[in-house]
Design a protein around this motif. Structure first.
Motif, mmCIF file in Angstrom:
data_model
loop_
_atom_site.group_PDB
_atom_site.id
_atom_site.type_symbol
_atom_site.label_atom_id
_atom_site.label_comp_id
_atom_site.label_asym_id
_atom_site.label_seq_id
_atom_site.Cartn_x
_atom_site.Cartn_y
_atom_site.Cartn_z
ATOM 1 N N GLY A 41 0.808 -1.424 -0.199
ATOM 2 C CA GLY A 41 -0.365 -0.209 -0.187
ATOM 3 C C GLY A 41 0.592 1.378 0.056
ATOM 4 O O GLY A 41 0.809 1.988 0.533
ATOM 5 N N TYR A 42 1.846 1.136 -0.669
ATOM 6 C CA TYR A 42 3.000 2.755 -0.558
ATOM 7 C C TYR A 42 2.323 3.150 -2.419
ATOM 8 O O TYR A 42 2.619 2.210 -3.140
ATOM 9 N N SER A 43 3.234 4.557 -2.152
ATOM 10 C CA SER A 43 3.585 5.211 -3.702
ATOM 11 C C SER A 43 5.033 4.948 -4.295
ATOM 12 O O SER A 43 5.579 4.117 -3.678
ATOM 13 N N ARG A 44 4.295 5.459 -5.149
ATOM 14 C CA ARG A 44 5.842 4.790 -5.747
ATOM 15 C C ARG A 44 7.344 6.085 -4.706
ATOM 16 O O ARG A 44 7.398 7.035 -4.829
ATOM 17 N N GLY A 45 7.745 4.946 -4.491
ATOM 18 C CA GLY A 45 9.218 6.019 -4.324
ATOM 19 C C GLY A 45 9.156 5.301 -2.788
ATOM 20 O O GLY A 45 10.263 5.901 -1.996
ATOM 21 N N ASP A 46 8.299 5.768 -1.877
ATOM 22 C CA ASP A 46 8.039 6.050 -0.619
ATOM 23 C C ASP A 46 8.338 4.700 0.349
ATOM 24 O O ASP A 46 9.227 4.745 1.310
ATOM 25 N N MET A 47 8.876 3.887 -0.718
ATOM 26 C CA MET A 47 9.390 2.289 -0.055
ATOM 27 C C MET A 47 11.249 2.702 -0.085
ATOM 28 O O MET A 47 11.876 2.165 1.108
ATOM 29 N N LEU A 48 11.590 4.000 -0.629
ATOM 30 C CA LEU A 48 13.517 3.382 -1.072
ATOM 31 C C LEU A 48 14.124 4.244 0.516
ATOM 32 O O LEU A 48 12.784 5.237 0.357
ATOM 33 N N GLY A 49 14.693 3.691 0.743
ATOM 34 C CA GLY A 49 15.764 3.924 1.890
ATOM 35 C C GLY A 49 15.178 3.033 3.495
ATOM 36 O O GLY A 49 15.996 3.561 3.595
ATOM 37 N N ILE A 50 13.668 2.829 3.797
ATOM 38 C CA ILE A 50 13.349 2.540 4.891
ATOM 39 C C ILE A 50 13.561 1.537 4.724
ATOM 40 O O ILE A 50 14.073 0.497 4.363
ATOM 41 N N LYS A 51 14.012 1.148 7.008
ATOM 42 C CA LYS A 51 14.170 -0.375 6.820
ATOM 43 C C LYS A 51 13.241 -1.249 6.692
ATOM 44 O O LYS A 51 12.099 -0.954 6.753
ATOM 45 N N ILE A 52 13.380 -3.101 5.800
ATOM 46 C CA ILE A 52 12.935 -3.518 5.997
ATOM 47 C C ILE A 52 11.849 -4.076 6.993
ATOM 48 O O ILE A 52 10.976 -4.635 7.279
ATOM 49 N N GLU A 53 12.353 -3.816 8.057
ATOM 50 C CA GLU A 53 11.301 -4.145 9.797
ATOM 51 C C GLU A 53 10.097 -3.296 10.000
ATOM 52 O O GLU A 53 9.114 -3.197 9.882
ATOM 53 N N GLU A 54 10.033 -1.381 9.121
ATOM 54 C CA GLU A 54 8.708 -0.697 8.874
ATOM 55 C C GLU A 54 7.778 -1.865 8.402
ATOM 56 O O GLU A 54 6.889 -1.485 8.207
ATOM 57 N N LEU A 55 8.222 -2.697 7.887
ATOM 58 C CA LEU A 55 7.065 -4.008 6.514
ATOM 59 C C LEU A 55 6.524 -5.059 7.840
ATOM 60 O O LEU A 55 5.738 -5.500 7.569
ATOM 61 N N ILE A 56 7.093 -4.906 9.333
ATOM 62 C CA ILE A 56 6.218 -6.292 9.837
ATOM 63 C C ILE A 56 5.747 -5.678 10.994
ATOM 64 O O ILE A 56 6.313 -4.547 11.507
ATOM 65 N N PRO A 57 5.239 -6.451 11.646
ATOM 66 C CA PRO A 57 4.797 -6.151 13.124
ATOM 67 C C PRO A 57 5.275 -5.364 13.936
ATOM 68 O O PRO A 57 6.106 -6.038 13.787
ATOM 69 N N ASN A 58 4.854 -4.112 14.837
ATOM 70 C CA ASN A 58 5.681 -3.482 15.892
ATOM 71 C C ASN A 58 6.730 -4.864 16.523
ATOM 72 O O ASN A 58 8.059 -4.722 17.374
ATOM 73 N N GLY A 59 5.949 -5.790 17.491
ATOM 74 C CA GLY A 59 6.444 -6.396 18.441
ATOM 75 C C GLY A 59 7.307 -7.837 17.670
ATOM 76 O O GLY A 59 8.062 -8.659 18.754
ATOM 77 N N LEU A 60 7.557 -7.534 16.552
ATOM 78 C CA LEU A 60 8.479 -8.785 15.799
ATOM 79 C C LEU A 60 9.244 -7.847 15.173
ATOM 80 O O LEU A 60 10.716 -8.792 14.479
ATOM 81 N N ARG A 61 9.219 -7.125 14.967
ATOM 82 C CA ARG A 61 10.291 -5.991 14.754
ATOM 83 C C ARG A 61 12.185 -7.042 15.028
ATOM 84 O O ARG A 61 13.036 -6.603 14.346
#
Length: 528
Positions: A41-61
């Protein structure tokens, strides 16, 4: 990396139907394809540079960061979370179940991690539906067994107070009638099956339910007849064995396919009167449930094949891309050192770059063709073709990639001869066979192309190349197969597999003859 190299890599990622994400060793997202952006559910370019853990629920990061660090130390291609549900986090805060395959590649001495991501939400829903249906059936069988046991207990208590055989018989008949009323009430609420009660010889005592689904007879017509006659002759011994086991007191549960439908049978012994022994058989039509289960199994197998294909793709691509990309990088770094007085050296590096880009383009085209074939997106579009001029144009096109002093000798139909077929598929078949003949032959060799078009189109491509070892010829048309004598020649191992599938789409056939160190001949026949 050159712009052409980056463009090729981007085309691979954007053409994939699954989510694909590449991260560096610290977990920062470097490349993401459209399928992955849509999935999270991200727009073009919004995912670049972020850490992969931001795609994981908080309790599992925190736990994931440790796993990622361990993977970077000892990378290998594998699936994540065997026998576990992996949850991913969308940009709007929603979570969804996934399956993830990991691989890695090295680029510019940096280790990159590649993640293939599949949203399995719909599959989980299907599995939950099958589980609920099975629970409902088990609960129903338990409730039915309980009701039968309660009725049996009531009859036993009644029988204790009876002094004469006549009274026992009367009460037994009354109890049987009450039991039948109970069965009949259950059968009315059991639309997909039949409630049956049999004597010791498996003759009908009671029957009700949606009988016409299988027997086509009414209740009165069946009473006194033998149950085994309702089974196809080939299945009677199978059913008889289970039912006799039930008569011996075993709990019996089995399935049978009768005609096009599947049926589930549950049999249990009833002692209703202390005089007569009866067998209760609950028969349910489970065709739709069975199809749902088979579809789930089929989808799971398909996903397994795709995961294996992806792993093989990453392994092959990392190997096949390394040489042309290295050539491009080295030539680009050297080309600026030469001024106009060294035009010959500069042109040599330009030609090396062109050749490497052509190799990368060939690899990419193989994978794009394979993906379209796997998804059923390629259909035949037939038109009238002047076969002679069509073959000449195709030969001219492939002449640009021939080795020095290689020649193609052709034997073609007369000018003006027309056929009705698909020009795109025919051209791909010819280009692949001719380029293979050139690739696996020495310079200054001759390639022979013979084409005839009467009642059928016949194409023969013969080379003087290295040939195919006899013990490996049976695998020639398999995906990613490469013979043991071509390890130093670039290729994906997909070309002949694609050719075979194109020929199949045109309703034709392909055969070959080959002898190691003497050459190969491929023959294609396509009906017109």
């Amino acid at each position: 990396m050159s712009k052409d190299g980056l463009d090729l890599l981007n085309r691979i990622f954007t053409s994939s139907a699954e989510g694909m994400i590449i991260v560096d060793r610290k977990g920062h997202i470097m490349v993401v394809n459209p399928s992955a952006r849509d999935m999270f559910g991200y727009s073009r370019g919004d995912m670049l540079g972020i850490k992969i853990e931001e795609l994981i629920p908080n309790g599992l990061r925190a736990k994931h960061e440790k796993h990622r660090a361990n993977y970077v130390k000892e990378p290998k291609s594998r699936r994540m979370g065997n026998n576990m549900d992996l949850l991913a986090l969308k940009s709007n805060g929603e979570t969804f179940p996934t399956e993830i395959s990991l691989s890695y590649l090295k680029f510019n001495d940096e280790m990159l991690v590649v993640a293939f991501i599949v949203d399995i939400t719909e599959r989980k829903k299907s599995e939950e539906m099958v589980r609920k249906h099975r629970e409902e059936l088990e609960n129903y069988a338990q409730n039915l067994e309980k009701r039968v046991w309660e009725r049996t207990q009531e009859l036993e208590h009644l029988n204790l107070g009876l002094q004469s055989q006549v009274q026992e018989r009367k009460l037994a008949e009354k109890a049987l009638e009450e039991s039948q009323n109970l069965y009949r009430a259950i059968a009315k609420n059991f639309p997909n099956g039949v409630i049956n009660v049999f004597d010791e010889q498996l003759n009908y005592v009671f029957v009700d339910g949606s009988l016409k689904q299988r027997t086509g007879n009414g209740s009165k017509d069946l009473i006194g007849t033998n149950y085994l006659l309702q089974f196809p002759e080939k299945d009677r011994d199978f059913a008889k064995k289970y039912l006799e086991n039930a008569m011996d007191g075993e709990e019996v549960d089995f399935e049978l396919k009768i005609g096009k439908d599947y049926y589930h049978f549950i049999a249990t012994l009833l002692d209703e009167s202390n005089v007569d022994v009866h067998l209760l058989v609950v028969e349910e039509k489970i065709t739709e449930k069975k199809k749902a289960q088979e579809e789930i199994i089929k989808n799971l197998e398909r996903e397994k094949e795709l995961n294996e294909l992806k792993s093989r793709f990453v392994s092959m691509a990392s190997h096949e891309f390394r040489t042309p990309l290295s050539t491009i990088l080295s030539s680009v770094s050297l080309i600026n050192r030469y001024d106009d007085s060294k035009k010959e050296k500069r042109d040599r590096h330009v030609n090396r770059i062109k050749s490497s880009v052509q190799n990368l383009t060939s690899i990419l085209n193989d994978f794009l063709s394979l993906e379209k074939l796997e998804r059923g997106l390629i259909v035949t579009e037939k038109i009238d073709i002047r076969i002679g001029s069509f073959i000449k144009e195709t030969v001219d096109e492939v002449s640009g990639v021939l080795k020095p002093e290689q020649v193609i000798r052709t034997s073609l139909p007369e000018n003006g001869k027309e056929i009705y077929s698909d020009p795109k598929l025919l051209k791909n078949i010819l280009l692949n066979l001719l380029s293979n003949a050139s690739k696996y032959s020495e310079s200054s060799s001759t390639i022979y192309l013979d084409v005839s078009a009467e009642e059928e189109l016949r194409v023969s491509v013969k080379d003087e190349g290295i040939g195919i070892p006899e013990h490996e010829q049976k695998n020639l048309f398999q995906q990613f197969f490469r013979a043991g004598n071509v390890t130093n020649i670039q290729g994906t191992g997909l070309g002949l597999n694609i050719v075979k599938r194109y020929v199949d789409l045109l309703g034709g056939s392909i055969t070959f003859k080959s002898k190691q160190n003497e050459g190969s001949t491929f023959n294609v026949i396509i009906p017109l």
